[in-house]
Design a protein around this motif. Structure first.
Motif, PDB file in Angstrom:
ATOM      1  N   SER A  53      -2.267   9.750   7.263  1.00  0.00           N
ATOM      2  CA  SER A  53      -3.247   9.728   6.179  1.00  0.00           C
ATOM      3  C   SER A  53      -3.308   8.386   5.458  1.00  0.00           C
ATOM      4  CB  SER A  53      -2.936  10.834   5.164  1.00  0.00           C
ATOM      5  OG  SER A  53      -1.667  10.623   4.562  1.00  0.00           O
ATOM      6  N   TRP A  54      -2.480   7.429   5.853  1.00  0.00           N
ATOM      7  CA  TRP A  54      -2.473   6.112   5.237  1.00  0.00           C
ATOM      8  C   TRP A  54      -3.293   5.132   6.073  1.00  0.00           C
ATOM      9  CZ3 TRP A  54       2.940   4.248   3.202  1.00  0.00           C
ATOM     10  CH2 TRP A  54       3.474   5.199   2.330  1.00  0.00           C
ATOM     11  N   SER A  55      -3.941   4.185   5.405  1.00  0.00           N
ATOM     12  CA  SER A  55      -4.480   3.017   6.094  1.00  0.00           C
ATOM     13  C   SER A  55      -3.376   1.962   6.076  1.00  0.00           C
ATOM     14  CB  SER A  55      -5.736   2.495   5.402  1.00  0.00           C
ATOM     15  OG  SER A  55      -6.338   1.478   6.173  1.00  0.00           O
ATOM     16  N   SER A  56      -2.770   1.743   7.243  1.00  0.00           N
ATOM     17  CA  SER A  56      -1.568   0.910   7.357  1.00  0.00           C
ATOM     18  C   SER A  56      -1.780  -0.152   8.422  1.00  0.00           C
ATOM     19  CB  SER A  56      -0.364   1.768   7.740  1.00  0.00           C
ATOM     20  OG  SER A  56      -0.200   2.869   6.873  1.00  0.00           O
ATOM     21  N   LEU A  57      -1.168  -1.297   8.223  1.00  0.00           N
ATOM     22  CA  LEU A  57      -1.363  -2.384   9.171  1.00  0.00           C
ATOM     23  C   LEU A  57      -0.168  -3.316   9.204  1.00  0.00           C
ATOM     24  CD1 LEU A  57      -3.858  -5.021   7.707  1.00  0.00           C
ATOM     25  CD2 LEU A  57      -2.898  -3.163   6.361  1.00  0.00           C
ATOM     26  N   ASP A  58      -0.143  -4.137  10.252  1.00  0.00           N
ATOM     27  CA  ASP A  58       0.783  -5.263  10.382  1.00  0.00           C
ATOM     28  C   ASP A  58       2.241  -4.823  10.456  1.00  0.00           C
ATOM     29  OD1 ASP A  58      -1.492  -6.761  10.279  1.00  0.00           O
ATOM     30  OD2 ASP A  58      -1.218  -7.436   8.218  1.00  0.00           O
ATOM     31  N   GLY A  59       2.517  -3.804  11.267  1.00  0.00           N
ATOM     32  CA  GLY A  59       3.895  -3.380  11.472  1.00  0.00           C
ATOM     33  C   GLY A  59       4.728  -4.460  12.143  1.00  0.00           C
ATOM     34  N   SER A  60       5.984  -4.604  11.670  1.00  0.00           N
ATOM     35  CA  SER A  60       6.871  -5.662  12.130  1.00  0.00           C
ATOM     36  C   SER A  60       8.269  -5.088  12.298  1.00  0.00           C
ATOM     37  CB  SER A  60       6.879  -6.805  11.106  1.00  0.00           C
ATOM     38  OG  SER A  60       7.592  -7.928  11.582  1.00  0.00           O
ATOM     39  N   LEU A  61       8.887  -5.300  13.458  1.00  0.00           N
ATOM     40  CA  LEU A  61      10.199  -4.734  13.757  1.00  0.00           C
ATOM     41  C   LEU A  61      11.306  -5.500  13.057  1.00  0.00           C
ATOM     42  CD1 LEU A  61      11.920  -2.722  15.451  1.00  0.00           C
ATOM     43  CD2 LEU A  61      11.934  -4.462  17.260  1.00  0.00           C
ATOM     44  N   PHE A  62      12.281  -4.756  12.525  1.00  0.00           N
ATOM     45  CA  PHE A  62      13.470  -5.356  11.916  1.00  0.00           C
ATOM     46  C   PHE A  62      14.669  -4.494  12.263  1.00  0.00           C
ATOM     47  CE2 PHE A  62      16.534  -5.402   8.361  1.00  0.00           C
ATOM     48  CZ  PHE A  62      16.919  -6.739   8.418  1.00  0.00           C
TER      49      PHE A  62
ATOM     50  N   PHE B  33       4.282  -4.373  18.747  1.00  0.00           N
ATOM     51  CA  PHE B  33       3.833  -3.644  17.562  1.00  0.00           C
ATOM     52  C   PHE B  33       2.465  -4.203  17.198  1.00  0.00           C
ATOM     53  CE2 PHE B  33       8.163  -2.640  17.748  1.00  0.00           C
ATOM     54  CZ  PHE B  33       8.483  -1.643  16.845  1.00  0.00           C
ATOM     55  N   ALA B  34       1.433  -3.359  17.185  1.00  0.00           N
ATOM     56  CA  ALA B  34       0.074  -3.851  16.949  1.00  0.00           C
ATOM     57  C   ALA B  34      -0.719  -2.831  16.146  1.00  0.00           C
ATOM     58  CB  ALA B  34      -0.626  -4.146  18.269  1.00  0.00           C
TER      59      ALA B  34
ATOM     60  N   GLU C 276       2.848  -8.146  17.704  1.00  0.00           N
ATOM     61  CA  GLU C 276       4.142  -8.817  17.640  1.00  0.00           C
ATOM     62  C   GLU C 276       4.976  -8.306  18.801  1.00  0.00           C
ATOM     63  OE1 GLU C 276       4.320  -9.275  12.767  1.00  0.00           O
ATOM     64  OE2 GLU C 276       6.045  -8.474  13.863  1.00  0.00           O
ATOM     65  N   VAL C 277       5.625  -9.194  19.556  1.00  0.00           N
ATOM     66  CA  VAL C 277       6.340  -8.799  20.764  1.00  0.00           C
ATOM     67  C   VAL C 277       7.818  -9.159  20.630  1.00  0.00           C
ATOM     68  CG1 VAL C 277       6.560  -9.140  23.253  1.00  0.00           C
ATOM     69  CG2 VAL C 277       4.287  -8.987  22.203  1.00  0.00           C
TER      70      VAL C 277
ATOM     71  N   ASN D 183      -9.754   9.311  12.409  1.00  0.00           N
ATOM     72  CA  ASN D 183      -9.959   9.328  10.952  1.00  0.00           C
ATOM     73  C   ASN D 183     -10.422   7.984  10.397  1.00  0.00           C
ATOM     74  OD1 ASN D 183      -7.647   7.748  10.986  1.00  0.00           O
ATOM     75  ND2 ASN D 183      -6.325   9.301  10.058  1.00  0.00           N
ATOM     76  N   ASP D 184     -10.677   7.004  11.261  1.00  0.00           N
ATOM     77  CA  ASP D 184     -11.200   5.693  10.873  1.00  0.00           C
ATOM     78  C   ASP D 184     -10.232   4.919   9.984  1.00  0.00           C
ATOM     79  OD1 ASP D 184     -13.319   3.870  11.287  1.00  0.00           O
ATOM     80  OD2 ASP D 184     -14.050   4.216   9.255  1.00  0.00           O
ATOM     81  N   LEU D 185      -8.930   5.228  10.062  1.00  0.00           N
ATOM     82  CA  LEU D 185      -7.920   4.505   9.305  1.00  0.00           C
ATOM     83  C   LEU D 185      -7.112   3.613  10.232  1.00  0.00           C
ATOM     84  CD1 LEU D 185      -6.579   7.360   6.979  1.00  0.00           C
ATOM     85  CD2 LEU D 185      -8.204   5.548   6.388  1.00  0.00           C
ATOM     86  N   LEU D 186      -6.592   2.538   9.676  1.00  0.00           N
ATOM     87  CA  LEU D 186      -5.747   1.641  10.444  1.00  0.00           C
ATOM     88  C   LEU D 186      -4.340   2.210  10.596  1.00  0.00           C
ATOM     89  CD1 LEU D 186      -6.759  -1.723   8.722  1.00  0.00           C
ATOM     90  CD2 LEU D 186      -7.371  -1.024  11.057  1.00  0.00           C
ATOM     91  N   GLY D 187      -3.697   1.892  11.710  1.00  0.00           N
ATOM     92  CA  GLY D 187      -2.315   2.301  11.938  1.00  0.00           C
ATOM     93  C   GLY D 187      -1.662   1.383  12.942  1.00  0.00           C
ATOM     94  N   THR D 188      -0.336   1.273  12.877  1.00  0.00           N
ATOM     95  CA  THR D 188       0.421   0.450  13.817  1.00  0.00           C
ATOM     96  C   THR D 188       1.057   1.330  14.874  1.00  0.00           C
ATOM     97  OG1 THR D 188       0.879  -1.351  12.274  1.00  0.00           O
ATOM     98  CG2 THR D 188       2.424  -1.056  14.077  1.00  0.00           C
ATOM     99  N   ALA D 189       0.839   0.979  16.140  1.00  0.00           N
ATOM    100  CA  ALA D 189       1.414   1.686  17.275  1.00  0.00           C
ATOM    101  C   ALA D 189       2.325   0.737  18.047  1.00  0.00           C
ATOM    102  CB  ALA D 189       0.312   2.221  18.185  1.00  0.00           C
TER     103      ALA D 189
END
Length: 298
Positions: free
Chosen positions: A121-130, A84-85, A73-74, A92-98
């Motif tokens: 330590s979380w598998s996290s995805l789809d970060g979106s700015l607000f 944000f992607a 997301e740009v 650790n083979d977990l998803l994360g948003t950078a």
């Protein structure tokens, strides 16, 4: 290229009015479930004919991930462009948003945050700015169902420079709280009742009310729902519309204002690789709810 020629998941449109152009970003690897090569973008004046693909991000040699490059997301902010992607971490083979950054909408985007801004330590995805009414940045994101069963939509404060989280994440709601979502039967987890959260995106209606799009499943078919914040802020509480906004095997949406004033939703459909294509649908705010223009749901 025409829209029906573009294979893309998780489409995100950045309109730039002074150019009269729409910039389309998304998950563009042909096999997004495998090794990640980067992100491409497309440019259009009418949302029908597109120039591209333009390579906007290719990972440097020391990048923290090499698999599952998802959902860029740009946003234009302070004279720069921030992406944000989601990526799968090597450590650790977990998803994360950078967060990545560039001086131009077509990049090149380079790492901005020191790895993911989601919890390690979380598998996290789809970060979106607000940005809240005080102009403070937040990120909404998903705590993945594969780790916790009942997927969550969470939010965390970010520093003003968008390089790191400045507080602990808070849970806004769980997928099972939505009346329209049903358990997802996964071939990997056939004996558990899982509820999926995907792609949260916050936007304000013409009334000023704060809404959130997010995706899940209905009888194992991808669908898109809407929630509304009772407080008008990101903390909620969030009340879900009883029916899905779109239930015809499409989702992971966002909303933008077209140059002609229409409020448009973009999603990918169908939800199967390699057939995903971007769809653009007009929506409207009606009696405190979001609906497809002229319809109640699909």
């Amino acid at each position: 290229m025409k829209s029906e020629d573009i294979q893309i998941r998780d489409p995100f449109v950045l309109p730039i009015p002074e150019e009269g152009k729409y910039y389309l970003f998304g998950s563009t690897d042909r096999n997004i479930w495998g090794p990640g090569t980067g992100f491409d973008a497309y440019v259009s004046a009418d949302l029908a004919e597109w120039a591209g693909p333009f390579p906007v991000f290719r990972p440097p040699a020391d990048f923290f991930a090499d698999t599952n490059f998802w959902a860029p997301e740009v946003y234009a902010r302070g004279g720069r462009y921030y992406m944000f992607a989601t990526f799968r971490r090597k450590d650790n083979d977990l998803l994360g948003t950078a967060v990545l950054a560039a001086d131009q909408p077509l990049g090149p985007f380079l790492p901005h945050s020191g790895g993911p801004v989601t919890p390690e330590s979380w598998s996290s995805l789809d970060g979106s700015l607000f940005e809240d009414e005080a102009g403070e940045p937040w990120m909404a994101f998903c705590h993945e169902w594969q780790q916790i069963g009942d997927g969550e939509v969470c939010a965390v404060r970010l520093g003003a420079d968008l390089r790191e989280a400045t507080g602990e994440p808070v849970t806004l709601f769980r997928a099972s709280e939505a009346p329209w979502a049903t358990p997802y039967v996964s071939p990997r987890y056939p004996d558990t009742a899982n509820y999926v959260t995907d792609g949260p995106y916050l936007f304000r209606g013409d009334s000023g009310a704060l809404y959130m799009l997010w995706a899940s499943f209905i009888d194992n078919t991808y669908a898109l729902g809407v929630a509304r914040s009772a407080s008008g802020g990101i903390a909620g509480p969030w009340h879900h519309q009883p029916e899905a906004l779109y239930r015809n095997d499409g989702g992971h949406g966002m909303v933008f204002r077209a140059f002609d004033g229409r409020l448009l939703l973009t999603i990918h459909a169908p939800n199967r690789t390699p057939d995903e294509r971007p769809l653009f649908l007009e929506i409207e705010e009606r009696d405190g709810r979001i609906a497809l223009a002229g319809r109640t749901s699909e």
